[in-house]
Write an enzyme that holds these catalytic residues in place. Sequence first.
Site, PDB file in Angstrom:
ATOM      1  N   ILE A  23       0.937  -1.371   0.006  1.00  0.00           N
ATOM      2  CA  ILE A  23      -0.011  -0.129   0.000  1.00  0.00           C
ATOM      3  C   ILE A  23       0.912   1.204  -0.073  1.00  0.00           C
ATOM      4  O   ILE A  23       0.421   2.303  -0.431  1.00  0.00           O
ATOM      5  CB  ILE A  23      -0.927   0.111   1.181  1.00  0.00           C
ATOM      6  CG1 ILE A  23      -1.950   0.988   1.152  1.00  0.00           C
ATOM      7  CG2 ILE A  23      -0.454   0.211   2.506  1.00  0.00           C
ATOM      8  CD1 ILE A  23      -3.165   0.895   1.972  1.00  0.00           C
ATOM      9  N   ASN A  47      -3.115   1.980  15.048  1.00  0.00           N
ATOM     10  CA  ASN A  47      -3.461   1.614  16.522  1.00  0.00           C
ATOM     11  C   ASN A  47      -3.911   2.937  17.059  1.00  0.00           C
ATOM     12  O   ASN A  47      -3.674   4.112  16.515  1.00  0.00           O
ATOM     13  CB  ASN A  47      -2.507   0.831  17.290  1.00  0.00           C
ATOM     14  CG  ASN A  47      -1.126   1.649  17.497  1.00  0.00           C
ATOM     15  OD1 ASN A  47      -1.160   2.871  17.781  1.00  0.00           O
ATOM     16  ND2 ASN A  47      -0.092   1.133  17.063  1.00  0.00           N
ATOM     17  N   GLY A  94       2.614  -4.374  10.984  1.00  0.00           N
ATOM     18  CA  GLY A  94       1.823  -4.489   9.898  1.00  0.00           C
ATOM     19  C   GLY A  94       1.849  -3.318   8.937  1.00  0.00           C
ATOM     20  O   GLY A  94       2.815  -2.758   8.752  1.00  0.00           O
ATOM     21  N   VAL A  95       0.735  -2.933   8.478  1.00  0.00           N
ATOM     22  CA  VAL A  95       0.172  -1.803   7.571  1.00  0.00           C
ATOM     23  C   VAL A  95       0.973  -0.608   8.225  1.00  0.00           C
ATOM     24  O   VAL A  95       1.542   0.036   7.750  1.00  0.00           O
ATOM     25  CB  VAL A  95      -1.173  -1.757   7.210  1.00  0.00           C
ATOM     26  CG1 VAL A  95      -1.530  -0.268   6.405  1.00  0.00           C
ATOM     27  CG2 VAL A  95      -1.555  -2.915   6.470  1.00  0.00           C
ATOM     28  N   ASP A  96       0.450  -0.226   9.399  1.00  0.00           N
ATOM     29  CA  ASP A  96       0.766   0.966  10.305  1.00  0.00           C
ATOM     30  C   ASP A  96       2.346   0.985  10.311  1.00  0.00           C
ATOM     31  O   ASP A  96       2.941   2.138   9.911  1.00  0.00           O
ATOM     32  CB  ASP A  96       0.338   0.668  11.807  1.00  0.00           C
ATOM     33  CG  ASP A  96       0.333   2.014  12.598  1.00  0.00           C
ATOM     34  OD1 ASP A  96       0.510   2.900  11.874  1.00  0.00           O
ATOM     35  OD2 ASP A  96       0.314   1.820  13.774  1.00  0.00           O
ATOM     36  N   SER A 100      -8.263  -4.514  10.321  1.00  0.00           N
ATOM     37  CA  SER A 100      -8.569  -5.476  11.295  1.00  0.00           C
ATOM     38  C   SER A 100      -8.376  -6.949  10.737  1.00  0.00           C
ATOM     39  O   SER A 100      -8.441  -7.683  11.443  1.00  0.00           O
ATOM     40  CB  SER A 100      -9.866  -5.346  11.699  1.00  0.00           C
ATOM     41  OG  SER A 100     -10.060  -4.031  12.201  1.00  0.00           O
ATOM     42  N   GLY A 103      -5.647  -8.299   9.837  1.00  0.00           N
ATOM     43  CA  GLY A 103      -4.111  -8.984  10.250  1.00  0.00           C
ATOM     44  C   GLY A 103      -4.111  -9.269  11.722  1.00  0.00           C
ATOM     45  O   GLY A 103      -4.841 -10.181  12.155  1.00  0.00           O
ATOM     46  N   VAL A 104      -3.275  -8.697  12.643  1.00  0.00           N
ATOM     47  CA  VAL A 104      -3.141  -9.141  13.910  1.00  0.00           C
ATOM     48  C   VAL A 104      -4.286  -8.743  14.882  1.00  0.00           C
ATOM     49  O   VAL A 104      -4.399  -9.388  15.892  1.00  0.00           O
ATOM     50  CB  VAL A 104      -2.015  -8.267  14.323  1.00  0.00           C
ATOM     51  CG1 VAL A 104      -2.160  -6.576  14.641  1.00  0.00           C
ATOM     52  CG2 VAL A 104      -1.277  -8.776  15.688  1.00  0.00           C
ATOM     53  N   TYR A 105      -5.232  -8.112  14.374  1.00  0.00           N
ATOM     54  CA  TYR A 105      -6.586  -7.774  15.042  1.00  0.00           C
ATOM     55  C   TYR A 105      -7.521  -8.745  14.949  1.00  0.00           C
ATOM     56  O   TYR A 105      -8.426  -8.818  15.557  1.00  0.00           O
ATOM     57  CB  TYR A 105      -7.349  -6.465  14.591  1.00  0.00           C
ATOM     58  CG  TYR A 105      -6.612  -4.951  15.433  1.00  0.00           C
ATOM     59  CD1 TYR A 105      -5.197  -5.342  15.770  1.00  0.00           C
ATOM     60  CD2 TYR A 105      -7.137  -3.896  15.379  1.00  0.00           C
ATOM     61  CE1 TYR A 105      -4.841  -4.201  16.418  1.00  0.00           C
ATOM     62  CE2 TYR A 105      -6.568  -2.723  15.877  1.00  0.00           C
ATOM     63  CZ  TYR A 105      -5.360  -2.981  16.594  1.00  0.00           C
ATOM     64  OH  TYR A 105      -4.780  -1.765  17.206  1.00  0.00           O
TER      65      TYR A 105
END
Length: 175
Positions: free
Chosen positions: A10, A23, A31-33, A121, A123-125
């Site tokens: 992305i 977060n 991740g993306v963040d 959400s 992924g890790v969420y």
Amino acid sequence: MEIALVTGDITRRNVQAVVNAANSSLLGGGGVDGAIHRAAGPELLEACRKLREETYPGGLPVGEAVATEGFGLPARWVIHTVGPNARAGQTDPELLRAAFANSLQTAVSLGASSVAFPAISAGVYGWDARDVAEIGLRTVREHPGNGIETVEFVLFSDPVAQVFRTVLADLDSRD
């Protein structure tokens, strides 16, 4: 509004706004963040710190969205949204819908004509990719657009992209 499904990074998309699955601290993460923060450079972290100090001292609430400049990204803006964390008991689909809808409204307020979303959400969420695809695609399709011409879902893996393709085909067949 055109919807495109893309497998890839992305941070490299040539759109006006990328949505960051942030977060609540807005200070980067995994991740993306983490990828968006690394690609945008330290100015993004500084802008997010300023948002925390001035506007969101307790953190950005789940489902809300806020924008910063894109700094080192090809995108002009980063729209930060906090998706619900299923692993922390945040399983209300309305929270996930709000993350997509509020990101779109933020894009409209910026005047962005193109937006790239991750699978918020998924992924890790801990949200199921099919649920994310159904809620995300439906929310985008129901949005009036208001100047947004293209929405890309930029998906991190082929299996997640396949889930999104299947859901989009199901939605298309119902219309």
